[in-house]
Design an enzyme around this catalytic site. Structure first.
Site, PDB file in Angstrom:
ATOM      1  N   CYS A  70      58.605 -14.230  20.298  1.00 24.11           N
ATOM      2  CA  CYS A  70      58.498 -15.558  19.702  1.00 24.11           C
ATOM      3  C   CYS A  70      57.307 -15.551  18.753  1.00 24.11           C
ATOM      4  CB  CYS A  70      58.303 -16.616  20.792  1.00 24.11           C
ATOM      5  SG  CYS A  70      57.982 -18.288  20.186  1.00 24.11           S
ATOM      6  N   CYS A 177      61.220 -15.938  12.028  1.00 19.96           N
ATOM      7  CA  CYS A 177      61.434 -16.591  13.321  1.00 19.96           C
ATOM      8  C   CYS A 177      62.477 -15.762  14.061  1.00 19.96           C
ATOM      9  CB  CYS A 177      61.920 -18.024  13.121  1.00 19.96           C
ATOM     10  SG  CYS A 177      62.439 -18.868  14.640  1.00 19.96           S
TER      11      CYS A 177
END
Length: 271
Positions: A70, A177
């Site tokens: 992440c 991302c």
């Protein structure tokens, strides 16, 4: 060999699938936080607390390494996670692949969440690794949420909006991302239309971070080993199973050992 991966949601699927391909014998632990997601709008302190809980749940499975799959958690919580778990468990963060994208010397576009776009963190990476290279930061509002829900209509709308902000002469696209790597094909199609069929290269983090985790534990890729690895899923610390949206992606089906197409798994609202 046991490797853990953590994220707020299903953004970890891309790195987990990369690890499965590199080491089919590895036991994987996927630790996410459906009770606390999304992490993006949280304060850094709150996000760090949630991430630490998810990391500790993963550590309870005694993995040899933990991948923080992440970008947001890597920005805000990585020092805390390392302080809590290392040196017993190496912690590997995820950094947008700006350095290899810029090394090609073309025109770079960085697709990222609105919170990351323009942030001191991302601007620092651009300054350190892309000086002198034309870089466009492209905010992608709603894309991570759409990917998380496996909502194809919402994904298409968010991708189209981001593609419209991407220079038509782009040569290298950084997927900043982890969720975005799950929808590489819709992004590629939108950018191909935007660039008039021009050639461009995607730069993701899934395989590089998986390779880094193997290096940290002194292991090597062995993709031809028998597929004996197991899968453990932790949902806000509770042992469970992959949630339905995960099966909307090839990576989720790979991890589950499933062969049926996505439409056989997804609820009608997600099709």
């Amino acid at each position: 060999m046991k490797i853990a991966l953590m994220d707020s949601g299903i953004g970890l699927l891309a790195a987990a699938a990369a690890m499965r391909r590199l080491r089919p014998d590895a036991d994987l632990v996927l630790s996410s936080d459906p009770d606390g997601m999304p992490w993006g709008p949280r304060t850094p302190a709150d996000l760090t607390e949630r991430a630490l809980g998810v990391a500790r749940a993963a550590a309870g499975q005694r993995p040899e390494a933990l991948i923080v799959a992440c970008n947001t958690a890597s920005v805000h919580a990585l020092p805390t996670l390392r302080a809590a778990l290392e040196p017993v468990i190496p912690v590997i963060g995820t950094v947008p692949a700006i350095k290899p994208a810029a090394a090609a010397g073309g025109r770079v576009a960085i697709w990222a969440t609105p919170a990351t776009t323009g942030s001191p963190y991302q601007r620092g990476l651009i300054r350190d690794f892309a000086a002198g290279v034309p870089v466009t930061e492209v905010p992608c509002p709603g894309l991570a949420d759409a990917v998380e829900a496996a909502d194809e209509t919402a994904v298409a709308a968010a991708v189209a909006a981001a593609a419209a902000l991407t220079p038509a002469d782009v040569t290298d696209v950084v997927l900043g991302c982890t969720h975005y790597e799950l929808v590489e094909e819709p992004i590629r199609a939108a950018l191909a239309e935007r660039t008039g069929g021009g050639t461009f290269t995607f730069h993701g983090s899934a395989e590089p971070v998986a390779l880094q985790a193997l290096r940290r534990i002194g292991a090597a890729p062995e993709p031809d080993l028998p597929a004996t690895g197991t899968l453990t899923v932790l949902l806000s610390g509770r042992e469970g199973a992959l949630l339905p949206p995960a099966f909307g992606y090839a990576e989720g089906r790979l991890l589950a050992g499933a062969e049926l197409p996505a439409e056989d798994y997804l609820p009608s609202a997600s099709r």
